[in-house]
Design a protein around this motif. Structure first.
Motif, PDB file in Angstrom:
ATOM      1  N   PHE A   1      29.580   4.874 -31.960  1.00 41.51           N
ATOM      2  CA  PHE A   1      29.180   4.761 -30.555  1.00 41.51           C
ATOM      3  C   PHE A   1      27.947   3.876 -30.455  1.00 41.51           C
ATOM      4  O   PHE A   1      26.954   4.103 -31.138  1.00 41.51           O
ATOM      5  N   ASN A   2      28.015   2.843 -29.607  1.00 39.84           N
ATOM      6  CA  ASN A   2      26.880   1.939 -29.444  1.00 39.84           C
ATOM      7  C   ASN A   2      25.920   2.500 -28.413  1.00 39.84           C
ATOM      8  O   ASN A   2      26.272   2.643 -27.244  1.00 39.84           O
ATOM      9  N   CYS A   3      24.736   2.815 -28.851  1.00 42.75           N
ATOM     10  CA  CYS A   3      23.703   3.319 -27.953  1.00 42.75           C
ATOM     11  C   CYS A   3      22.986   2.145 -27.310  1.00 42.75           C
ATOM     12  O   CYS A   3      22.979   1.036 -27.836  1.00 42.75           O
ATOM     13  N   SER A   4      22.389   2.403 -26.177  1.00 43.42           N
ATOM     14  CA  SER A   4      21.619   1.366 -25.502  1.00 43.42           C
ATOM     15  C   SER A   4      20.207   1.889 -25.256  1.00 43.42           C
ATOM     16  O   SER A   4      19.903   3.053 -25.518  1.00 43.42           O
ATOM     17  N   ILE A   5      19.371   1.019 -24.749  1.00 39.63           N
ATOM     18  CA  ILE A   5      17.982   1.394 -24.495  1.00 39.63           C
ATOM     19  C   ILE A   5      17.948   2.487 -23.431  1.00 39.63           C
ATOM     20  O   ILE A   5      18.721   2.469 -22.483  1.00 39.63           O
ATOM     21  N   SER A   6      17.074   3.450 -23.615  1.00 38.66           N
ATOM     22  CA  SER A   6      16.834   4.628 -22.768  1.00 38.66           C
ATOM     23  C   SER A   6      17.908   5.706 -22.916  1.00 38.66           C
ATOM     24  O   SER A   6      17.933   6.635 -22.116  1.00 38.66           O
ATOM     25  N   ASP A   7      18.778   5.605 -23.911  1.00 36.05           N
ATOM     26  CA  ASP A   7      19.717   6.693 -24.186  1.00 36.05           C
ATOM     27  C   ASP A   7      18.972   7.868 -24.805  1.00 36.05           C
ATOM     28  O   ASP A   7      18.040   7.684 -25.586  1.00 36.05           O
ATOM     29  N   LYS A   8      19.404   9.074 -24.463  1.00 37.68           N
ATOM     30  CA  LYS A   8      18.816  10.288 -25.016  1.00 37.68           C
ATOM     31  C   LYS A   8      19.853  10.972 -25.901  1.00 37.68           C
ATOM     32  O   LYS A   8      20.908  11.372 -25.436  1.00 37.68           O
ATOM     33  N   ILE A   9      19.511  11.091 -27.175  1.00 40.73           N
ATOM     34  CA  ILE A   9      20.384  11.721 -28.160  1.00 40.73           C
ATOM     35  C   ILE A   9      19.827  13.114 -28.425  1.00 40.73           C
ATOM     36  O   ILE A   9      18.655  13.260 -28.765  1.00 40.73           O
ATOM     37  N   VAL A  10      20.665  14.139 -28.268  1.00 35.92           N
ATOM     38  CA  VAL A  10      20.213  15.520 -28.421  1.00 35.92           C
ATOM     39  C   VAL A  10      20.926  16.155 -29.609  1.00 35.92           C
ATOM     40  O   VAL A  10      22.152  16.100 -29.714  1.00 35.92           O
ATOM     41  N   ILE A  11      20.119  16.758 -30.497  1.00 36.46           N
ATOM     42  CA  ILE A  11      20.639  17.479 -31.656  1.00 36.46           C
ATOM     43  C   ILE A  11      20.228  18.931 -31.504  1.00 36.46           C
ATOM     44  O   ILE A  11      19.059  19.228 -31.246  1.00 36.46           O
ATOM     45  N   ASN A  12      21.178  19.836 -31.677  1.00 34.08           N
ATOM     46  CA  ASN A  12      20.885  21.259 -31.589  1.00 34.08           C
ATOM     47  C   ASN A  12      19.947  21.659 -32.722  1.00 34.08           C
ATOM     48  O   ASN A  12      20.128  21.264 -33.865  1.00 34.08           O
ATOM     49  N   LYS A  13      18.940  22.459 -32.402  1.00 37.32           N
ATOM     50  CA  LYS A  13      17.926  22.826 -33.388  1.00 37.32           C
ATOM     51  C   LYS A  13      18.494  23.693 -34.513  1.00 37.32           C
ATOM     52  O   LYS A  13      18.010  23.659 -35.635  1.00 37.32           O
ATOM     53  N   GLU A  14      19.552  24.468 -34.225  1.00 37.30           N
ATOM     54  CA  GLU A  14      20.171  25.283 -35.273  1.00 37.30           C
ATOM     55  C   GLU A  14      20.779  24.393 -36.356  1.00 37.30           C
ATOM     56  O   GLU A  14      20.698  24.706 -37.541  1.00 37.30           O
ATOM     57  N   ILE A  15      21.371  23.300 -35.941  1.00 37.39           N
ATOM     58  CA  ILE A  15      21.947  22.354 -36.899  1.00 37.39           C
ATOM     59  C   ILE A  15      20.833  21.727 -37.729  1.00 37.39           C
ATOM     60  O   ILE A  15      20.955  21.580 -38.947  1.00 37.39           O
TER      61      ILE A  15
END
Length: 194
Positions: free
Chosen positions: A123-137
């Motif tokens: 997936f190509n991200c662009s500027i100002s994208d927010k990537i969220v990772i669950n803290k449990e992972i």
């Protein structure tokens, strides 16, 4: 698309250290006795790029064609396109040891981009994208591997919100800061006829 599933140490012995490919190292010295032709040098640099980012030949050709269409230095544009992939961005944050482990994390559905679940590693991200990772992972990742090192990622900002870690893409990556041992011009010359 098929991924390389063979021995990673063999590839490292042949091409040299590739940090995105594996965290392993070879005990045997690299065999530099072979005289490579000009084509051999081009092929070797192309293979380094492919293995380091975990992409197929077909994907690399698409990225090269896309980089040539953009204004500016094609080599820098190619590296920027590859660095803005979701799996590479996760690897650059230092939470996963290799691009392959970032691909696995994404394909298992543990990553959200702009509030939507994304399971495509390319997936190509662009500027100002927010990537969220669950803290449990993240906690389970840190329990397994305590040797994570934060890589140089000045184009990413990390924030902790509630039980999640948010990565914000602030700008395009600075290619000179990334410190590659890959000669990108040889890769572009390899694909000059395609």
């Amino acid at each position: 698309m098929a991924r390389y599933r063979g021995s990673r140490v063999k590839v490292i012995r042949r091409l040299g250290l590739l940090p995105g490919f594996t965290s392993k190292s070879s005990n045997k010295p690299q065999n530099n006795n072979k005289q490579l032709s000009q084509y051999g040098f081009h092929l070797q640099e192309k293979q380094k790029l492919r293995y380091n980012y975990g992409i197929s030949e077909h994907e690399l050709i698409k990225y090269v064609k896309s980089a040539r269409r953009k204004r500016g230095n094609s080599g820098d544009k190619l590296l920027q396109l590859l660095e803005m992939r979701l799996d590479t961005l996760l690897y650059r944050t230092g939470f996963v040891p290799t691009v392959a482990s970032a691909r696995q994390l994404i394909s298992h559905g543990h990553i959200n981009v702009n509030g939507k679940k994304v399971d495509i590693p390319g997936f190509n991200c662009s500027i100002s994208d927010k990537i969220v990772i669950n803290k449990e992972i993240l906690k389970s990742l840190n329990d397994k591997n305590n040797s994570f090192s934060t890589l140089n990622c000045s184009h990413l900002v990390l924030n902790e919100l509630n039980n999640d870690l948010t990565i914000t893409v602030t700008n395009l990556p600075d290619i000179q800061v990334l410190g590659y041992s890959i000669n990108i011009l040889l890769v572009l010359e390899y694909y000059s006829g395609k």
